[in-house]
Write a protein that holds these residues in place. Structure first.
Motif, PDB file in Angstrom:
ATOM      1  N   ASP A  24      42.775  42.176  40.745  1.00  0.00           N
ATOM      2  CA  ASP A  24      42.067  41.589  39.583  1.00  0.00           C
ATOM      3  C   ASP A  24      41.214  42.727  39.121  1.00  0.00           C
ATOM      4  O   ASP A  24      40.869  42.684  37.826  1.00  0.00           O
ATOM      5  N   ARG A  42      38.715  35.656  37.594  1.00  0.00           N
ATOM      6  CA  ARG A  42      39.782  35.487  38.468  1.00  0.00           C
ATOM      7  C   ARG A  42      39.452  36.183  39.995  1.00  0.00           C
ATOM      8  O   ARG A  42      39.640  35.431  41.028  1.00  0.00           O
ATOM      9  N   LYS A  64      37.138  33.995  41.730  1.00  0.00           N
ATOM     10  CA  LYS A  64      37.588  32.739  42.305  1.00  0.00           C
ATOM     11  C   LYS A  64      38.498  32.954  43.574  1.00  0.00           C
ATOM     12  O   LYS A  64      38.262  31.795  44.386  1.00  0.00           O
TER      13      LYS A  64
END
Length: 506
Positions: free
Chosen positions: A277, A296, A299
């Motif tokens: 990402d 992202r 996370k």
């Protein structure tokens, strides 16, 4: 071994230094977008006042100098008609030169707009020559998606006209500095947002959706002009941070006190996804999409920490892990992407929310990497410099300064180092064998040439005629022998048979 203290950042350090409660940014000297703009406005107002005072002082000095020259001119004799003729001739010549210069100088003014429909997508082509076919397709797709969205919005036609006009005007401001371009875009965001809030009272969600689409449309069309512009040193910073991360390849997960166990398959998968990402961020064009990649990635980091620790991750766990991910990924054009988001993202998204929080942590991680030293990793400066220069490695024999703190795994490390030495020796032997093989090949070629030369010399010494004469003599000898044999056979046939003894019966 002494307990490592890890990396700790107080959450208050992520907030604006003015104490407004929003997230700050290193590019804005620790201020949030709102406070940074207010500070800039005050600074500009002060600069304007200073410039105005300077202009007034220069004007007074010019008036005094003009009065002084006028007095001196009155005291001098009158100008002769010939001098007036020469002065007029010089002025006419200068006027002609200026006219020709202006005629051949390209105009920087924006061409007049043609009358078009409310959603006319025809626009002035960008003067940039770096826009390729794919970029053109992206712009056309973003324009069509923006039009489709605005069809269901009140005053959508007027919004599209304003955005298109502003985008076209920005194409003629490429020579402006990056900060000035950013200020133009931010001013447009602010003015449009204020008008939408007045128009859609009580509907902040709709205003946010419209602003997201406005940002997507505008920045997709302006990406090639405003991302890493030539007027900045963004590219130089990209190369510097990339080299810095490569030099820090030896930093291990234990040195950063990262609470992640990559032996767990789910954790390892989260680490890979986080790296993917953060690298994918460079492929996006819209600031919101780049922030989405950062969110992202973050996370996935939180998930890896949660699985490893079997409990919720804290902020002290997140930042060291984010630093570790950045070191492993070494994202392309990292500084340019951070600067692009800072300059052209909708400011409200950076000031609050999870996107703003994760982006602020990424800025802190990059700043930490740039200032990383031995003390940050709980090691001496000498040991840090040895690792940075490549003279030593944490995976090889430890330097003398740390020999007293060898752990139980030193034997395994020593064995690995010996294996590396063996491999190095084998590599050297292989090179010698290859060199000998090349020498043997050269010797075979020389020997072949030498044999061919000797054969050729022998053929020249014994010509073909000698061989033919020898063959003829041998043939004659053989013919004579055959003739002698035939004669003997004839004589035997002519002679009477030998007398045979007769046996008489008694």
């Amino acid at each position: 071994m002494s307990q490592r203290r890890g990396i700790h950042v107080d959450q208050s350090e992520l907030l604006c230094k003015k104490g407004c409660g929003f997230y700050g940014n290193g590019a804005w000297q620790g201020l949030c977008s709102k406070c940074w703009r207010e500070e800039n406005q005050r600074e500009k107002q002060r600069q304007i006042q200073e410039d105005q005072a300077l202009a007034e002082r220069l004007q007074r000095e010019e008036e005094e100098a003009y009065a002084s020259r006028h007095q001196r001119a009155q005291s001098q004799p009158a100008v002769t008609p010939f001098n007036k003729f020469e002065e007029r001739k010089t002025k006419e010549k200068s006027s002609r030169v200026n006219t020709v210069t202006k005629f051949f100088t390209p105009s920087t003014k924006t061409p007049p707009k043609k009358d078009a429909g409310p959603f006319d997508t025809q626009s002035t082509p960008s003067p940039s020559s770096s826009a390729g076919r794919q970029s053109s397709l992206d712009r056309d797709r973003a324009t069509q998606e923006f039009i489709d969205f605005l069809k269901a919005v009140k005053s959508g036609r007027e919004i599209f006209k304003q955005c298109r006009a502003f985008t076209e005007s920005m194409a003629y401001k490429r020579d402006m500095g990056a900060d000035e371009l950013s200020e133009c875009v931010q001013d447009f965001y602010q003015n449009l947002s204020d008008r939408l809030h007045n128009q859609f009272k009580g509907s902040s969600e709709l205003v946010e959706r419209v602003m997201d689409e406005v940002e997507k449309y505008m920045m997709t069309r302006l990406y090639t002009e405003v991302f890493c512009p030539e007027t900045t040193d963004d590219e130089k910073k990209d190369l510097a941070i990339q080299k810095r991360i490569r030099d820090l390849h030896w930093v291990t997960i234990e040195m950063l006190c990262v609470p992640v166990d990559e032996e767990i398959p789910e954790v390892s998968d989260s680490v890979v996804k986080a790296i993917t990402d953060i690298i994918e961020m460079d492929s996006k064009q819209v600031p919101k999409d780049k922030l989405g990649c950062i969110t992202r990635c973050s996370k996935h980091i939180f998930n890896g920490i949660r699985v490893s620790k079997k409990e919720a991750a804290s902020a002290d766990d997140f930042l060291p892990t984010l630093i570790y991910i950045v070191l492993k990924a070494n994202p392309p054009r990292l500084q340019s992407n951070i600067q692009y988001i800072t300059r052209f993202c909708n400011p409200s998204r950076l000031m609050t929310g999870e996107d703003g929080y994760y982006f602020t942590n990424l800025c802190c991680a990059v700043a930490f990497i740039e200032k990383l030293d031995g003390q940050s990793l709980n090691m001496s400066s000498e040991e840090f410099e040895l690792y940075m220069s490549g003279q030593a490695s944490p995976n090889g024999p430890q330097p003398a300064a740390s020999s007293s703190s060898s752990s139980s795994g030193s034997a395994a490390l020593s064995q690995a180092h010996n294996s590396l030495d063996v491999l190095t020796g084998l590599d050297e032997r292989q090179e010698r064998v290859i060199e000998k093989a090349r020498q043997l090949e050269s010797d075979l070629i020389d020997w072949t040439d030498e044999v061919e030369q000797k054969v050729q010399s022998a053929l020249e010494s014994f010509p073909l005629e000698t061989q033919h004469s020898t063959a003829s003599a041998a043939s004659e000898t053989a013919s004579a022998a055959l003739s002698a044999i035939d004669s003997e056979n004839v004589e035997n046939e002519l002679l009477p048979p030998p007398l045979q003894p007769q046996v008489f019966a008694g």
